[in-house]
Design a protein around this motif. Structure first.
Motif, PDB file in Angstrom:
ATOM      1  N   LYS A 167      30.454  30.087  30.672  1.00 44.28           N
ATOM      2  CA  LYS A 167      30.873  30.022  32.011  1.00 44.28           C
ATOM      3  C   LYS A 167      31.986  31.109  32.073  1.00 44.28           C
ATOM      4  O   LYS A 167      33.039  31.054  31.247  1.00 44.28           O
ATOM      5  N   ILE A 168      31.738  32.157  32.999  1.00 44.32           N
ATOM      6  CA  ILE A 168      32.913  32.920  32.950  1.00 44.32           C
ATOM      7  C   ILE A 168      33.787  33.025  34.405  1.00 44.32           C
ATOM      8  O   ILE A 168      32.927  32.902  35.393  1.00 44.32           O
ATOM      9  N   GLY A 169      35.149  32.934  34.292  1.00 46.50           N
ATOM     10  CA  GLY A 169      35.903  32.716  35.543  1.00 46.50           C
ATOM     11  C   GLY A 169      36.107  34.325  36.196  1.00 46.50           C
ATOM     12  O   GLY A 169      36.416  35.014  35.229  1.00 46.50           O
ATOM     13  N   ILE A 170      36.294  34.364  37.343  1.00 50.71           N
ATOM     14  CA  ILE A 170      36.646  35.688  38.001  1.00 50.71           C
ATOM     15  C   ILE A 170      37.743  35.305  38.821  1.00 50.71           C
ATOM     16  O   ILE A 170      37.596  34.742  39.946  1.00 50.71           O
ATOM     17  N   ALA A 171      39.140  35.893  38.605  1.00 53.68           N
ATOM     18  CA  ALA A 171      40.254  35.638  39.518  1.00 53.68           C
ATOM     19  C   ALA A 171      40.528  36.877  40.151  1.00 53.68           C
ATOM     20  O   ALA A 171      40.758  38.255  39.173  1.00 53.68           O
ATOM     21  N   ASP A 172      40.579  36.977  41.218  1.00 51.32           N
ATOM     22  CA  ASP A 172      40.967  38.176  41.766  1.00 51.32           C
ATOM     23  C   ASP A 172      41.760  38.255  43.207  1.00 51.32           C
ATOM     24  O   ASP A 172      42.320  36.980  43.361  1.00 51.32           O
ATOM     25  N   THR A 173      42.083  39.391  43.633  1.00 55.52           N
ATOM     26  CA  THR A 173      43.183  39.129  44.778  1.00 55.52           C
ATOM     27  C   THR A 173      42.659  39.860  46.034  1.00 55.52           C
ATOM     28  O   THR A 173      41.881  40.973  46.042  1.00 55.52           O
ATOM     29  N   ARG A 192      42.606  46.820  47.056  1.00 54.04           N
ATOM     30  CA  ARG A 192      41.977  47.549  48.101  1.00 54.04           C
ATOM     31  C   ARG A 192      40.443  47.893  47.671  1.00 54.04           C
ATOM     32  O   ARG A 192      39.918  48.654  48.314  1.00 54.04           O
ATOM     33  N   TYR A 193      40.086  47.100  46.605  1.00 51.20           N
ATOM     34  CA  TYR A 193      38.738  47.396  46.142  1.00 51.20           C
ATOM     35  C   TYR A 193      38.002  46.053  45.964  1.00 51.20           C
ATOM     36  O   TYR A 193      38.815  45.249  45.054  1.00 51.20           O
ATOM     37  N   ASP A 194      36.985  45.853  46.076  1.00 50.87           N
ATOM     38  CA  ASP A 194      36.276  44.453  45.763  1.00 50.87           C
ATOM     39  C   ASP A 194      35.964  44.572  44.327  1.00 50.87           C
ATOM     40  O   ASP A 194      34.659  44.713  43.817  1.00 50.87           O
ATOM     41  N   MET A 195      37.098  44.501  43.328  1.00 50.42           N
ATOM     42  CA  MET A 195      36.747  44.482  41.976  1.00 50.42           C
ATOM     43  C   MET A 195      35.792  43.240  41.447  1.00 50.42           C
ATOM     44  O   MET A 195      35.180  43.572  40.563  1.00 50.42           O
ATOM     45  N   ALA A 196      35.814  42.259  41.997  1.00 54.98           N
ATOM     46  CA  ALA A 196      35.032  40.909  41.639  1.00 54.98           C
ATOM     47  C   ALA A 196      33.510  41.251  41.873  1.00 54.98           C
ATOM     48  O   ALA A 196      32.602  40.816  41.036  1.00 54.98           O
ATOM     49  N   ARG A 197      33.303  41.924  42.857  1.00 54.83           N
ATOM     50  CA  ARG A 197      31.916  42.382  43.034  1.00 54.83           C
ATOM     51  C   ARG A 197      31.381  43.386  42.090  1.00 54.83           C
ATOM     52  O   ARG A 197      30.133  43.079  41.517  1.00 54.83           O
ATOM     53  N   ALA A 198      32.278  44.342  41.599  1.00 58.85           N
ATOM     54  CA  ALA A 198      31.790  45.154  40.411  1.00 58.85           C
ATOM     55  C   ALA A 198      31.532  44.221  39.244  1.00 58.85           C
ATOM     56  O   ALA A 198      30.694  44.469  38.606  1.00 58.85           O
ATOM     57  N   ALA A 199      32.570  43.302  38.961  1.00 62.06           N
ATOM     58  CA  ALA A 199      32.526  42.684  37.731  1.00 62.06           C
ATOM     59  C   ALA A 199      31.265  41.704  37.721  1.00 62.06           C
ATOM     60  O   ALA A 199      30.555  41.576  36.960  1.00 62.06           O
ATOM     61  N   ILE A 200      30.976  40.939  38.753  1.00 65.27           N
ATOM     62  CA  ILE A 200      30.037  39.974  38.839  1.00 65.27           C
ATOM     63  C   ILE A 200      28.795  40.761  38.768  1.00 65.27           C
ATOM     64  O   ILE A 200      27.491  40.309  38.070  1.00 65.27           O
ATOM     65  N   LYS A 201      28.403  42.111  39.423  1.00 64.83           N
ATOM     66  CA  LYS A 201      27.200  42.669  39.237  1.00 64.83           C
ATOM     67  C   LYS A 201      27.020  43.063  37.641  1.00 64.83           C
ATOM     68  O   LYS A 201      25.688  42.883  37.243  1.00 64.83           O
ATOM     69  N   GLU A 234      27.384  31.449  33.833  1.00 60.90           N
ATOM     70  CA  GLU A 234      27.577  30.710  35.242  1.00 60.90           C
ATOM     71  C   GLU A 234      28.960  31.746  35.486  1.00 60.90           C
ATOM     72  O   GLU A 234      29.732  32.123  34.512  1.00 60.90           O
ATOM     73  N   ILE A 235      29.176  32.188  36.776  1.00 56.47           N
ATOM     74  CA  ILE A 235      30.267  32.787  37.039  1.00 56.47           C
ATOM     75  C   ILE A 235      31.003  31.898  38.355  1.00 56.47           C
ATOM     76  O   ILE A 235      30.367  31.520  39.260  1.00 56.47           O
ATOM     77  N   VAL A 236      32.214  31.822  38.292  1.00 56.72           N
ATOM     78  CA  VAL A 236      33.138  30.967  38.932  1.00 56.72           C
ATOM     79  C   VAL A 236      34.119  32.045  39.373  1.00 56.72           C
ATOM     80  O   VAL A 236      34.987  32.483  38.667  1.00 56.72           O
ATOM     81  N   ARG A 237      34.378  32.117  40.912  1.00 59.47           N
ATOM     82  CA  ARG A 237      35.222  33.309  41.384  1.00 59.47           C
ATOM     83  C   ARG A 237      36.316  32.385  42.179  1.00 59.47           C
ATOM     84  O   ARG A 237      36.095  31.537  42.736  1.00 59.47           O
ATOM     85  N   TYR A 238      37.363  32.918  41.964  1.00 58.68           N
ATOM     86  CA  TYR A 238      38.803  32.300  42.621  1.00 58.68           C
ATOM     87  C   TYR A 238      39.668  33.389  43.221  1.00 58.68           C
ATOM     88  O   TYR A 238      40.396  33.974  42.422  1.00 58.68           O
ATOM     89  N   THR A 239      39.706  33.461  44.197  1.00 56.82           N
ATOM     90  CA  THR A 239      40.673  34.451  44.876  1.00 56.82           C
ATOM     91  C   THR A 239      41.880  33.900  45.338  1.00 56.82           C
ATOM     92  O   THR A 239      41.893  33.029  46.042  1.00 56.82           O
ATOM     93  N   VAL A 240      42.847  34.848  44.879  1.00 58.94           N
ATOM     94  CA  VAL A 240      44.348  34.550  45.377  1.00 58.94           C
ATOM     95  C   VAL A 240      45.050  35.724  45.917  1.00 58.94           C
ATOM     96  O   VAL A 240      44.535  36.872  46.061  1.00 58.94           O
ATOM     97  N   LYS A 256      44.379  29.966  34.511  1.00 56.80           N
ATOM     98  CA  LYS A 256      44.465  28.729  33.763  1.00 56.80           C
ATOM     99  C   LYS A 256      43.954  27.496  34.412  1.00 56.80           C
ATOM    100  O   LYS A 256      43.236  26.753  33.902  1.00 56.80           O
ATOM    101  N   ILE A 257      43.657  27.587  35.605  1.00 60.12           N
ATOM    102  CA  ILE A 257      42.941  26.272  36.724  1.00 60.12           C
ATOM    103  C   ILE A 257      41.588  26.451  36.196  1.00 60.12           C
ATOM    104  O   ILE A 257      40.897  25.751  35.916  1.00 60.12           O
ATOM    105  N   LEU A 258      41.019  28.077  36.215  1.00 55.72           N
ATOM    106  CA  LEU A 258      39.593  28.135  35.926  1.00 55.72           C
ATOM    107  C   LEU A 258      39.416  27.913  34.424  1.00 55.72           C
ATOM    108  O   LEU A 258      38.266  27.186  34.389  1.00 55.72           O
TER     109      LEU A 258
END
Ligand SMILES: Cc1nc2c(=O)[nH]c(=O)nc-2n(C[C@H](O)[C@H](O)[C@H](O)CO)c1C
Length: 153
Positions: free
Chosen positions: A2-8, A12-21, A30-36, A47-49
């Motif tokens: 399971k890989i966590g993606i924490a993004d913000t 100004r760019y959707d980095m999570a989209r690039a990472a997930i692709k 499995e990918i879990v995304r958490y945006t802050v 840490k929560i992820l």
């Protein structure tokens, strides 16, 4: 795995989209995304992820702005991410794109896409093929720009 993606949403760019692709292209984790809101919120998200969502590794994606206060925030966030790694004994791969690394918005977008994807490839190597990272040791890899290459050969 399971890989966590924490993004913000400061970025100004959707980095999570690039990472997930890139992750989906190279592995079946499995990918879990958490945006802050911003980079200083990434350490606790990571840490929560790890502790509550069961992630084996987290990518922390952020974009520090160009002002001195942004640089301070980025340094504080980095320190927090290192602390979170030590507290959880788990890799948190920090992917920061500093806005002033690029000279135009187009270059910023290209850099963000490329660095994030290249770090996602590192994540796959760390989790699934660690021997490939060892093979690259000492080769001057750089994420987002051309590799620096070896010296002394
Ligand atoms: C000054 C500042 N600069 C940045 C930045 O360059 N990049 C970023 O992602 N976030 C920034 N923030 C917001 C903080 O990281 C954080 O979201 C807030 O202080 C709320 O905890 C702040 C407050």
């Amino acid at each position: 795995m399971k890989i966590g993606i924490a993004d913000t949403n400061f970025a100004r760019y959707d980095m999570a989209r690039a990472a997930i692709k890139e992750l989906k292209r190279g592995c079946s984790a499995e990918i879990v995304r958490y945006t802050v809101p911003g980079v200083k919120d990434l350490p606790v998200a990571a840490k929560i992820l790890i502790e509550e969502r069961g992630c084996d590794l987290v990518m922390a994606l952020g974009m520090p702005g160009p002002k001195p206060i942004d640089k301070t925030c980025a340094h504080e966030a980095s320190t927090g991410l290192i602390m979170a790694q030590l507290m959880t004994n788990t890799h948190i791969i920090e992917v920061f794109i500093h806005e002033d690394e690029a000279e135009s918005e187009k270059e910023l977008a290209t850099l963000a896409e490329r660095r994030t994807r290249e770090h996602a490839q590192n994540v796959i190597k760390l989790l699934y093929y660690p021997e490939r990272l060892t093979r690259e040791a000492g080769t001057g890899q750089r994420e987002g720009f051309e590799d620096a290459g070896r010296v002394g050969y």
